[in-house]
Design an enzyme around this catalytic site. Structure first.
Site, PDB file in Angstrom:
ATOM      1  N   ALA A 126       0.830  -1.208   0.000  1.00  0.00           N
ATOM      2  CA  ALA A 126       0.000   0.000   0.000  1.00  0.00           C
ATOM      3  C   ALA A 126       0.864   1.257   0.000  1.00  0.00           C
ATOM      4  O   ALA A 126       0.629   2.187  -0.787  1.00  0.00           O
ATOM      5  CB  ALA A 126      -0.935  -0.001   1.214  1.00  0.00           C
ATOM      6  N   GLU A 127       1.869   1.314   0.848  1.00  0.00           N
ATOM      7  CA  GLU A 127       2.708   2.515   0.915  1.00  0.00           C
ATOM      8  C   GLU A 127       3.499   2.699  -0.366  1.00  0.00           C
ATOM      9  O   GLU A 127       3.679   3.824  -0.843  1.00  0.00           O
ATOM     10  CB  GLU A 127       3.647   2.483   2.125  1.00  0.00           C
ATOM     11  N   THR A 128       3.949   1.613  -0.959  1.00  0.00           N
ATOM     12  CA  THR A 128       4.681   1.697  -2.222  1.00  0.00           C
ATOM     13  C   THR A 128       3.804   2.307  -3.310  1.00  0.00           C
ATOM     14  O   THR A 128       4.196   3.266  -3.984  1.00  0.00           O
ATOM     15  CB  THR A 128       5.180   0.308  -2.661  1.00  0.00           C
ATOM     16  N   SER A 169       2.764   5.976  -2.556  1.00  0.00           N
ATOM     17  CA  SER A 169       3.915   6.872  -2.681  1.00  0.00           C
ATOM     18  C   SER A 169       4.265   7.127  -4.142  1.00  0.00           C
ATOM     19  O   SER A 169       4.638   8.246  -4.506  1.00  0.00           O
ATOM     20  CB  SER A 169       5.130   6.278  -1.962  1.00  0.00           C
TER      21      SER A 169
END
Length: 157
Positions: free
Chosen positions: A74-76, A79
């Site tokens: 999710a963060e990848t 971002s």
């Protein structure tokens, strides 16, 4: 749509980065952690980022997909969307990540799709939906990134 190293980018994104002399493939990356986890970004634009990750190798002791692995995916993806929104003049830095895990998986691949909730001058927030191979929701996530000015290269004499 143009393609770089297997990732589909809108032509305007490729043009924007290359016009400023930025090598998009080197600037754009899932990072070392994402690479070790098998994350593959397959489509990337400020409006939508899609990526996949294998369950195998990303499990907790019970053999289920680790919640932290879903958080990394999710963060990848969020971002990458924030970075593309900010453009080559900005650096996206995650400041808040929230994940709700809905079901466990022990095999296969998951697909994450990040779409913007807010895209401003100083922050960008993305919703990331992670699904299994049957399209069932595995995780719902929200990421907010701070958009900071990119470091400027030193002046040459």
């Amino acid at each position: 749509m143009g393609e770089h190293r297997g990732v589909k980018f809108p032509r305007e994104v490729l043009d924007r980065f290359s016009s400023l002399g930025v090598d998009l493939p080197s600037y754009f990356s899932a990072g070392h952690l994402g690479t070790r986890m098998g994350i593959e970004v397959v489509e990337a634009a400020p409006e939508k980022v899609v990526g996949t990750m294998p369950v195998e190798g990303n499990t907790q002791p019970y053999g289920l997909l680790h919640g932290g692995a879903s958080a990394v995916l999710a963060e990848t993806l969020g971002s990458v969307g924030a970075m593309l929104h900010g453009g080559p003049e900005k650096v996206a830095v995650g400041v808040d990540l929230n994940c709700t895990h809905h079901r466990g998986l022990s095999s296969g691949h998951v697909t994450g799709t990040a779409t913007p909730v807010h895209r401003g001058r100083s922050t960008a927030t993305y919703e990331i939906v992670i699904t299994d191979e049957s399209g069932r929701r595995v995780c719902s996530a929200r990421l907010t990134c701070l958009l900071r000015d990119a470091p400027r290269p030193p002046a040459t004499a």
